[in-house]
Design an enzyme around this catalytic site. Structure first.
Site, PDB file in Angstrom:
ATOM      1  N   LYS A  46      34.118  40.882  45.881  1.00  0.00           N
ATOM      2  CA  LYS A  46      33.145  40.295  44.970  1.00  0.00           C
ATOM      3  C   LYS A  46      32.113  39.601  45.842  1.00  0.00           C
ATOM      4  O   LYS A  46      32.404  38.601  46.500  1.00  0.00           O
ATOM      5  CB  LYS A  46      33.808  39.308  44.016  1.00  0.00           C
ATOM      6  CG  LYS A  46      32.816  38.609  43.085  1.00  0.00           C
ATOM      7  CD  LYS A  46      33.498  37.616  42.158  1.00  0.00           C
ATOM      8  CE  LYS A  46      32.471  36.927  41.263  1.00  0.00           C
ATOM      9  NZ  LYS A  46      33.095  35.941  40.345  1.00  0.00           N
ATOM     10  N   ILE A  52      31.850  41.468  38.789  1.00  0.00           N
ATOM     11  CA  ILE A  52      32.742  40.504  38.152  1.00  0.00           C
ATOM     12  C   ILE A  52      31.825  39.403  37.640  1.00  0.00           C
ATOM     13  O   ILE A  52      31.295  38.620  38.441  1.00  0.00           O
ATOM     14  CB  ILE A  52      33.792  39.958  39.133  1.00  0.00           C
ATOM     15  CG1 ILE A  52      34.668  41.096  39.655  1.00  0.00           C
ATOM     16  CG2 ILE A  52      34.655  38.895  38.459  1.00  0.00           C
ATOM     17  CD1 ILE A  52      35.711  40.657  40.684  1.00  0.00           C
ATOM     18  N   THR A  83      35.465  30.691  36.430  1.00  0.00           N
ATOM     19  CA  THR A  83      35.084  30.605  35.029  1.00  0.00           C
ATOM     20  C   THR A  83      36.235  30.132  34.149  1.00  0.00           C
ATOM     21  O   THR A  83      36.016  29.554  33.084  1.00  0.00           O
ATOM     22  CB  THR A  83      34.572  31.979  34.541  1.00  0.00           C
ATOM     23  OG1 THR A  83      33.506  32.393  35.395  1.00  0.00           O
ATOM     24  CG2 THR A  83      34.064  31.929  33.119  1.00  0.00           C
ATOM     25  N   TYR A 141      36.611  37.391  47.796  1.00  0.00           N
ATOM     26  CA  TYR A 141      35.509  36.748  47.083  1.00  0.00           C
ATOM     27  C   TYR A 141      34.643  36.027  48.107  1.00  0.00           C
ATOM     28  O   TYR A 141      35.025  34.989  48.644  1.00  0.00           O
ATOM     29  CB  TYR A 141      36.091  35.774  46.058  1.00  0.00           C
ATOM     30  CG  TYR A 141      35.095  35.131  45.103  1.00  0.00           C
ATOM     31  CD1 TYR A 141      33.754  35.494  45.075  1.00  0.00           C
ATOM     32  CD2 TYR A 141      35.524  34.155  44.207  1.00  0.00           C
ATOM     33  CE1 TYR A 141      32.864  34.920  44.193  1.00  0.00           C
ATOM     34  CE2 TYR A 141      34.647  33.566  43.311  1.00  0.00           C
ATOM     35  CZ  TYR A 141      33.320  33.938  43.314  1.00  0.00           C
ATOM     36  OH  TYR A 141      32.438  33.347  42.435  1.00  0.00           O
TER      37      TYR A 141
END
Length: 291
Positions: free
Chosen positions: A162, A203, A46, A134
């Site tokens: 995540k 998240i 992001t 992740y």
């Protein structure tokens, strides 16, 4: 490291001249933590890290670290490279700066389950900060099963994961059923469903918006208030769907700019700014989610 609640992977605001708007970033970080975010992530997807040079990346981390310290909140930093050695070098640079590192499963090279385990074992043995793995197979090209992910999570130095599997799939159900701590949802629309089966938070880029409501949702699931959690979850899923209607983080930035919270809605190529229609729809869903 005790991972729980809602962590926001921060956008990188840009000024009108295209530079990193450090003042806006600092202000936004403080707002999110004051509104109930449990922690922040710098240089996640992001934050458009692929479009930032090394000086800009350092600026982002240097701005966010003192804000997190002032709020007593953890700062995780996104770290990744095309090979294990360079990833380890990037992790070494986080000593004394960050509380954790968000490290993706290797992409493109697709080393397979044994290679993924060797990668994270090497990093966990050398990292000065805990790792948040992740797992996002629709980007990495590697759909790992629950047994492999279970082994990764058991490595000393791995604080959590995540999980962005694209669905609440069999792997998610199996893995969350094993009782690992630090499991965080990574697909915004599925936050409530993931928490219902054991995730401890998420998240989430869309948590830039309605941050307090996201914190309420996490708290409701932690307290076992299922009826309240379901009602909030449906409203926030509608908001999250519109926040990702166009490539992330364009819509989130468009809404933040419309609210006067960042100086421009700009993203860097190859991303394009959100269309006015997408921003308007997201603002409508935001109003409904916070009513």
């Amino acid at each position: 490291m005790d991972l729980h609640g809602i962590h926001v992977p921060l956008v990188t605001p840009f000024a009108a001249d295209g530079s990193v708007a450090a003042d806006a970033l600092e202000r936004l970080a403080g707002e999110l933590l004051s509104a109930g975010a449990a922690g922040l992530v710098a240089l996640g997807t992001t934050g458009e890290p692929g479009s930032l040079d090394e000086h800009e990346k350092r600026t982002v981390v240097e701005v966010l670290a003192p804000v997190c310290r002032a709020h007593g909140a953890p700062l995780a930093v996104g770290v990744g490279a095309g090979d294990t050695r360079r990833t380890a070098e990037a992790l070494a640079a986080l000593e004394g700066v960050a509380d954790a590192a968000l490290v993706t499963v290797p992409a493109f090279v697709r080393p397979g389950p044994a290679g993924v385990l060797a990668h994270f074992r090497y990093l966990a043995e050398r990292s000065p900060v805990p790792l948040i793995v992740y797992h996002i197979p629709y980007r990495t090209g590697q759909r790992l099963d629950a047994d492999v992910l279970d082994e990764v999570l058991r490595l000393p130095g791995v604080a959590g994961m995540k999980y962005a599997g694209g669905a609440v799939d069999d792997t998610a159900v199996d893995l969350l059923g094993r009782g690992h701590r630090g499991m965080l949802a990574g697909d915004d629309v599925q936050l409530s469903a993931m928490m219902a089966i054991g995730a401890e938070g998420g998240i989430l880029a869309s948590a830039h918006l309605a941050t307090g409501r996201y914190a309420e949702l996490a708290d409701a699931w932690h307290k076992g208030e299922a009826a309240r959690a379901r009602e909030l979850g449906h409203r926030l899923a509608a908001l999250a769907r519109e926040a990702f209607a166009e490539p992330n983080p364009a819509v989130v930035k468009g809404v933040l700019h419309a609210q006067g919270r960042i100086p421009s809605p700009d993203v860097r190529l190859p991303l394009l700014p959100a269309t006015p229609a997408a921003v308007t729809t997201a603002l409508t869903r935001l109003a409904e989610a916070t009513a």
